[in-house]
Design an enzyme around this catalytic site. Structure first.
Site, PDB file in Angstrom:
ATOM      1  N   ILE A   1      -2.933  12.562  23.861  1.00 41.15           N
ATOM      2  CA  ILE A   1      -1.527  12.022  24.203  1.00 41.15           C
ATOM      3  C   ILE A   1      -0.807  11.956  22.817  1.00 41.15           C
ATOM      4  O   ILE A   1       0.719  11.917  22.937  1.00 41.15           O
ATOM      5  CB  ILE A   1      -1.717  10.831  24.841  1.00 41.15           C
ATOM      6  CG1 ILE A   1      -2.063   9.656  24.015  1.00 41.15           C
ATOM      7  CG2 ILE A   1      -2.175  10.684  25.977  1.00 41.15           C
ATOM      8  CD1 ILE A   1      -1.819   8.067  24.473  1.00 41.15           C
ATOM      9  N   ASP A   2      -1.254  11.971  21.689  1.00 40.32           N
ATOM     10  CA  ASP A   2      -0.363  11.994  20.228  1.00 40.32           C
ATOM     11  C   ASP A   2       0.302  13.487  20.296  1.00 40.32           C
ATOM     12  O   ASP A   2       1.202  13.421  19.438  1.00 40.32           O
ATOM     13  CB  ASP A   2      -1.381  11.802  19.159  1.00 40.32           C
ATOM     14  CG  ASP A   2      -1.955  10.436  19.422  1.00 40.32           C
ATOM     15  OD1 ASP A   2      -1.492   9.525  20.213  1.00 40.32           O
ATOM     16  OD2 ASP A   2      -2.706   9.946  18.357  1.00 40.32           O
TER      17      ASP A   2
ATOM     18  N   MET B   1       1.814   4.371  21.163  1.00 39.23           N
ATOM     19  CA  MET B   1       0.442   4.974  20.536  1.00 39.23           C
ATOM     20  C   MET B   1       0.908   6.238  19.773  1.00 39.23           C
ATOM     21  O   MET B   1       1.802   7.044  20.415  1.00 39.23           O
ATOM     22  CB  MET B   1      -0.546   5.084  21.633  1.00 39.23           C
ATOM     23  CG  MET B   1      -1.535   3.747  21.817  1.00 39.23           C
ATOM     24  SD  MET B   1      -2.785   4.399  22.600  1.00 39.23           S
ATOM     25  CE  MET B   1      -3.941   2.847  22.715  1.00 39.23           C
TER      26      MET B   1
END
Length: 470
Positions: free
Chosen positions: A176-177, A221
């Site tokens: 997801i980064d 995040m």
């Protein structure tokens, strides 16, 4: 943990349990483990292995499904390996099971991973890496598909290298980064789903902020790059977004607090608004000097098996909330800031249609690379699969490693590109003209004053000048 060695007893006999539930509820079956290991070690290495490393991301199950179905279409046995490299590093081949059509036919709708995942690092010790290769050999695995981010990709590259051509490896980029070095603006799978859900959460928080007249600090995040925070902040129109890439060197907590305080004062001074939402990338912590972090009360620094700071154990949102609140209290104008962290909520979410479609292409592409009839000497033993202009491409692991560190390269936000510059234009932050325009400066100094303490124009300019000159 779930080890579905007896999955046939759970699925396909009139049971309404979903495939994922069945996989997790099935019992452990370890009988004749030594005998099976010995028998498999002498078989040709024609099996396809699948494992997942790193944190969850929407779409993992879709990749597992696509890999399994295409490999089975090509008459290959598929072995799902549980918990990443964790058991392979110990020479334990029992946490593995064969995957068939019925096991994966509908799992692409679901979040999480039916094979679980872990951050176990087989590259720290030579003996661990050697055990991984030997265990894969014992399972008859000549083709390995790894699903993960930059750390898992590095581990996959080392497995391929250590195997010396006996095992071909294809890595499917998951995080997801969005920080794997894919060509152009191609996202890693899971990113778009995470951004959409993060956008919806921030949208709701923005409305609560407006309704209640208070500020929110929302940390998102993203260990090494600010793609997810920027994507959420820009799409939602958050008051401002902070990412590590905008800082040239170390990130100091004092500077971050200055930016946040300045934004709060500017919104109050120019628009008479006491509400706002700041989206902050957790990766800022990676750039804060260790001595600064250690000096913060209650902070305990620890690292994972790949040497990364455990960011989830450092509540950046709370730290910044506390520091900024203290500043306003000190000038006699106390305020309450709400802190929130977004991360775990989006990692195991059900994937959007985009990711469902995307991962099927990647899964097919990984099998096509591993099982293609191209001469084994003509293709690399390890590569990353990606889609470029709608076409499958394979990037040699060697080209994805940083020549200085030997580790995986990380894709960061390019703050010189229009995508960032446009986002920056819509943020409420102190700008150079704010401190040069006498009327704007007067309003800012007034907002920074209280009945107990007055702030002059020169004091305000001196206090925040560094934000617009550095």
């Amino acid at each position: 943990m779930c080890y579905p060695n007896l999955i046939e007893t759970v699925i396909g006999h009139g049971n309404s349990t979903s495939p994922t539930e069945a996989l997790c509820d099935a019992p452990i079956f370890l009988e004749n483990h030594e005998e099976n290991m010995e028998a498999s070690s002498i078989k040709p290495k024609n099996n396809v292995g699948i494992l997942v490393g790193g944190g969850p991301a929407p779409g993992i199950n879709g990749v597992i499904g696509a890999l399994t179905l295409e490999a089975r279409n090509r008459a290959r046995k598929v072995l799902g390996i549980y918990n990443g490299f964790q058991w392979l590093m110990k020479g334990d081949a029992s946490h593995v099971r064969e995957l068939d059509h019925d096991d994966v036919s509908r799992i692409h709708f679901e979040g999480g991973s039916i094979l679980n995942t872990s951050r176990a690092n087989p590259t720290k010790k030579t003996e661990d890496l050697e055990r991984v290769v030997k265990t894969l050999d014992s399972l008859g695995i000549g083709y390995l598909a790894t699903i993960g981010g930059d750390d898992t990709m590095f581990a996959a590259s080392q497995v391929a290298k250590r195997a010396g051509g006996r095992i071909h490896v294809c890595h499917v980029p998951k995080t997801i980064d969005n920080d794997l070095p894919l060509p152009g603006e191609i996202p890693t799978f899971g990113f778009e789903t995470a951004r959409q859900l993060g956008f919806e959460l921030v949208h709701n928080i923005m409305e609560d902020s407006r309704t209640t007249g208070r500020w929110y600090f929302v940390v998102v995040m993203g260990r090494s790059a600010g793609h997810l925070a920027l994507g959420i902040g820009k799409a939602s129109g958050a008051t401002l977004t902070l990412i590590p890439e905008e800082f040239c060197g170390p990130v100091h907590m004092e500077t971050v607090c200055d930016i946040l305080e300045g934004a709060i004062l500017k919104r109050e001074a120019f628009w008479n608004r006491s509400d706002g939402v700041a989206v902050i990338a957790e990766g800022l912590l990676e750039r804060v000097p260790a001595e600064e972090l250690s000096a913060i009360e209650g902070v305990r620094i620890s690292h994972d098996s790949y040497g990364h700071l455990r960011l989830a154990e450092l509540d950046l949102a709370y730290i910044l909330k506390t520091l900024v609140e203290h500043r306003f209290a000190a000038r006699g104008a106390p305020m309450s800031i709400v802190h929130k962290t977004i991360g775990y909520e989006v990692r195991s979410a059900q994937p959007l249609a985009f990711d469902c479609e995307y991962v099927r292409s990647l899964g097919y592409g990984a099998i096509d690379f591993l099982l293609s009839h191209q001469s084994e000497s003509e293709k690399p033993t390890g590569a990353l699969v990606c889609l470029v202009d709608g076409k499958l491409q394979y990037l040699d692991f060697a080209d994805l490693l940083d020549k200085k560190t030997g580790k995986s390269r990380v894709r960061v936000v390019d703050v010189e590109k229009p995508s960032y510059k446009i986002a920056r234009e819509y943020m409420i932050r102190l700008e150079k003209e704010d401190l040069e325009d006498p009327e704007k400066l007067r309003l800012l100094a007034k907002a920074a004053s209280s009945n107990e303490k007055s702030c002059s124009l020169d004091e305000f300019r001196s206090r925040f000048q560094h934000l617009v000159t550095n």
